[in-house]
Motif scaffolding. Structure first.
Motif, mmCIF file in Angstrom:
data_model
loop_
_atom_site.group_PDB
_atom_site.id
_atom_site.type_symbol
_atom_site.label_atom_id
_atom_site.label_comp_id
_atom_site.label_asym_id
_atom_site.label_seq_id
_atom_site.Cartn_x
_atom_site.Cartn_y
_atom_site.Cartn_z
ATOM 1 N N UNK A 176 1.104 9.129 5.314
ATOM 2 C CA UNK A 176 0.562 10.454 5.627
ATOM 3 C C UNK A 176 1.479 11.555 5.119
ATOM 4 N N UNK A 177 2.765 11.407 5.386
ATOM 5 C CA UNK A 177 3.716 12.443 4.985
ATOM 6 C C UNK A 177 3.800 12.554 3.468
ATOM 7 N N UNK A 178 3.789 11.404 2.784
ATOM 8 C CA UNK A 178 3.854 11.436 1.324
ATOM 9 C C UNK A 178 2.627 12.132 0.746
ATOM 10 N N UNK A 179 1.461 11.851 1.314
ATOM 11 C CA UNK A 179 0.233 12.455 0.796
ATOM 12 C C UNK A 179 0.223 13.965 1.044
ATOM 13 N N UNK A 180 0.548 14.392 2.250
ATOM 14 C CA UNK A 180 0.522 15.827 2.558
ATOM 15 C C UNK A 180 1.607 16.582 1.798
ATOM 16 N N UNK A 181 2.745 15.946 1.596
ATOM 17 C CA UNK A 181 3.804 16.596 0.825
ATOM 18 C C UNK A 181 3.345 16.812 -0.615
ATOM 19 N N UNK A 182 2.665 15.802 -1.196
ATOM 20 C CA UNK A 182 2.163 15.946 -2.564
ATOM 21 C C UNK A 182 1.094 17.030 -2.644
ATOM 22 N N UNK A 183 0.213 17.079 -1.633
ATOM 23 C CA UNK A 183 -0.816 18.121 -1.615
ATOM 24 C C UNK A 183 -0.188 19.508 -1.533
ATOM 25 N N UNK A 184 0.850 19.631 -0.727
ATOM 26 C CA UNK A 184 1.521 20.929 -0.582
ATOM 27 C C UNK A 184 2.206 21.333 -1.879
ATOM 28 N N UNK A 185 2.873 20.395 -2.539
ATOM 29 C CA UNK A 185 3.608 20.715 -3.761
ATOM 30 C C UNK A 185 2.695 20.992 -4.950
ATOM 31 N N UNK A 186 1.488 20.415 -4.933
ATOM 32 C CA UNK A 186 0.619 20.528 -6.102
ATOM 33 C C UNK A 186 -0.647 21.331 -5.821
ATOM 34 N N UNK A 187 -0.651 22.058 -4.711
ATOM 35 C CA UNK A 187 -1.762 22.957 -4.432
ATOM 36 C C UNK A 187 -3.042 22.274 -4.035
ATOM 37 N N UNK B 199 0.830 -1.207 0.000
ATOM 38 C CA UNK B 199 0.000 0.000 0.000
ATOM 39 C C UNK B 199 0.866 1.259 0.000
ATOM 40 N N UNK B 200 1.984 1.226 0.719
ATOM 41 C CA UNK B 200 2.879 2.380 0.737
ATOM 42 C C UNK B 200 3.425 2.707 -0.638
ATOM 43 N N UNK B 201 3.811 1.667 -1.394
ATOM 44 C CA UNK B 201 4.314 1.902 -2.744
ATOM 45 C C UNK B 201 3.231 2.496 -3.639
ATOM 46 N N UNK B 202 1.996 2.020 -3.516
ATOM 47 C CA UNK B 202 0.911 2.545 -4.348
ATOM 48 C C UNK B 202 0.595 3.995 -3.992
ATOM 49 N N UNK B 203 0.546 4.309 -2.702
ATOM 50 C CA UNK B 203 0.284 5.697 -2.297
ATOM 51 C C UNK B 203 1.392 6.607 -2.807
ATOM 52 N N UNK B 204 2.620 6.185 -2.668
ATOM 53 C CA UNK B 204 3.749 7.002 -3.123
ATOM 54 C C UNK B 204 3.708 7.192 -4.635
ATOM 55 N N UNK B 205 3.381 6.122 -5.373
ATOM 56 C CA UNK B 205 3.310 6.197 -6.831
ATOM 57 C C UNK B 205 2.235 7.192 -7.276
#
Length: 431
Positions: free
Chosen positions: A386-397, A354-360
């Protein structure tokens, strides 16, 4: 013998049972058990112990336990037999339960070296340092002279539990060391992320005139891969070839992973190509090697080849496959493989999958898809997700999406701190 009317005794039946323990299935063991019952040897503890050991070697622990339970009088060898059965067949918790029952019932005998070896094996498997120390104290008080096997088992237990200082002290105090004791200490250093010390000890073993075996080389190869030294990897492989140890599939798998971690993917692929017999572990290893070098398309090619050869993928295989898709940004391929794992292979996803899929999904900017995947997971998101998701949200608005996820999935009022640089790789990518 039976047809000629020669009457069997307990020794005859004991040898019959031992012979059945080397057979491929449990049918012969059950037939021998029937002979034991028919000829009236069910109360003879020597015969019952041999029968118990036969069932244990055949992996029939339920039958082994039944033989133990039905024996009216048990001696120390029989207790040791059931204890070793659980410890050696991968049931360490059950082995410790048997040891506790043995100590509580006190049937007129005290545990010996054989008992201690099985209990130490269970403690090592469970990383149970507390009980390992307690047993060490018992051994010092009750066993006058420790042989090299028992000392090696103590070293192995301390090393597996991360108590390397205690393990090394015991190792240095040993008057005689064999390859098992050297290997226990080398593996301890390697498993606890001290590869330089592991390889130094490997060299000391050779200098002391102790010839390393396959297990020693496996530990040294793992340490070499962690150091990421191509020159040492090449030397270690040549040394193993001179010792004639490169013929086994297990050794080839270790060498593949070692060379891949030392940035020599070509050599790893060559070893895989030279394999006469490729197991599921071999396929998983080469896919892991390709994934850590970002060769996602090649991972999928190997995965397809493995399936064509009729080898069923397991959970570890899918860790490598999904890691390769993640590294290469292969979204649709990753989704397809994840569906194959869950629907076709009927495997329950691990946190690594699941971690690999979320990160992808997050790396490719598919934040809505990532949120939908997080909702559908069979487990709660861990800190990396959690960190990967929030980091992506921050980088992509995607701040509105992040706010929704905080309340809905994570139960947070504010996003977690960003990933440190060394935490950027997901589990399974760099391991």
């Amino acid at each position: 013998m039976r047809k000629e009317g020669v009457e069997a005794d307990s020794h005859t039946v004991g040898f019959l049972v031992k012979g059945c323990s080397s057979m491929a299935g449990a049918r012969e063991g059950q037939q021998a058990h029937c002979h034991v019952l028919k000829m009236g040897f069910s109360s003879e503890v020597i015969v019952q112990t041999a029968l118990l050991r036969a069932y244990a070697l055949l992996g029939e622990l339920r039958h082994a336990q039944r033989v133990f339970d039905e024996t009216p009088r048990r001696d120390l060898p029989m207790w040791n037999a059931i204890l070793a059965a659980y410890a050696q067949q991968g049931y360490p918790e059950e082995a410790l339960q048997v040891a506790r029952a043995m100590a509580e019932r006190g049937e007129g005998f005290r545990p010996n070296e054989v008992t201690a070896m099985s209990v130490l094996s269970a403690c090592s498997s469970l990383r149970d340092l507390k009980n390992g120390k307690l047993l060490h104290g018992f051994v010092l008080k009750n066993i006058p002279s420790l042989d090299v096997l028992l000392c090696s088992a103590l070293v192995n237990t301390y090393a597996h539990c991360g108590a390397l200082r205690s393990a090394r002290h015991l190792f240095d105090e040993m008057p005689v060391r064999d390859v098992v004791s050297w290997t226990a200490m080398i593996s301890g250093y390697s498993d606890n992320d001290r590869p330089a010390e592991a390889l130094a000890l490997f060299e000391d073993m050779a200098a002391a005139g102790v010839l390393p075996d396959e297990v020693s080389f496996l530990a040294a190869a793992a340490a070499c891969g962690k150091l990421q030294r191509p020159d040492l990897a090449e030397s270690l492989e040549q040394y193993s070839r001179r010792r004639g140890l490169c013929g086994s599939t297990r050794m080839a798998n270790a060498l593949m992973l070692m060379h891949a971690r030392c940035d020599n993917l070509r050599r790893a692929c060559r070893i895989f190509g030279e394999l006469r017999e490729r197991t599921a572990v071999s396929w998983t290893t080469i896919m892991q090697a390709l994934a850590m070098h970002g060769r996602g398309a090649d991972v999928l090619v190997r995965y397809a080849q493995m399936r064509r050869e009729g080898i069923a993928p397991d959970g570890l295989c899918f860790v490598s496959v999904l890691s390769g898709c993640n590294r290469a940004g292969l979204v649709e391929e990753g989704r397809r493989c994840f569906r194959d794992m869950a629907e076709e292979q009927r495997l329950t996803p691990w946190v690594e999958h699941c971690g690999s899929m979320v990160d992808l999904l997050c790396r490719e900017g598919l934040l809505e898809d990532a949120l939908a995947f997080l909702r559908s997971m069979p487990m709660k998101p861990d800190e990396r997700m959690k960190r990967a998701f929030f980091r992506a949200c921050e980088n992509r608005g995607g701040l509105d999406l992040a706010a929704r996820a905080m309340a809905e999935l994570f139960g947070l009022e504010e996003p977690p701190p960003p990933l440190a640089v060394q935490d950027a790789g997901f589990i399974g990518l760099n391991s």
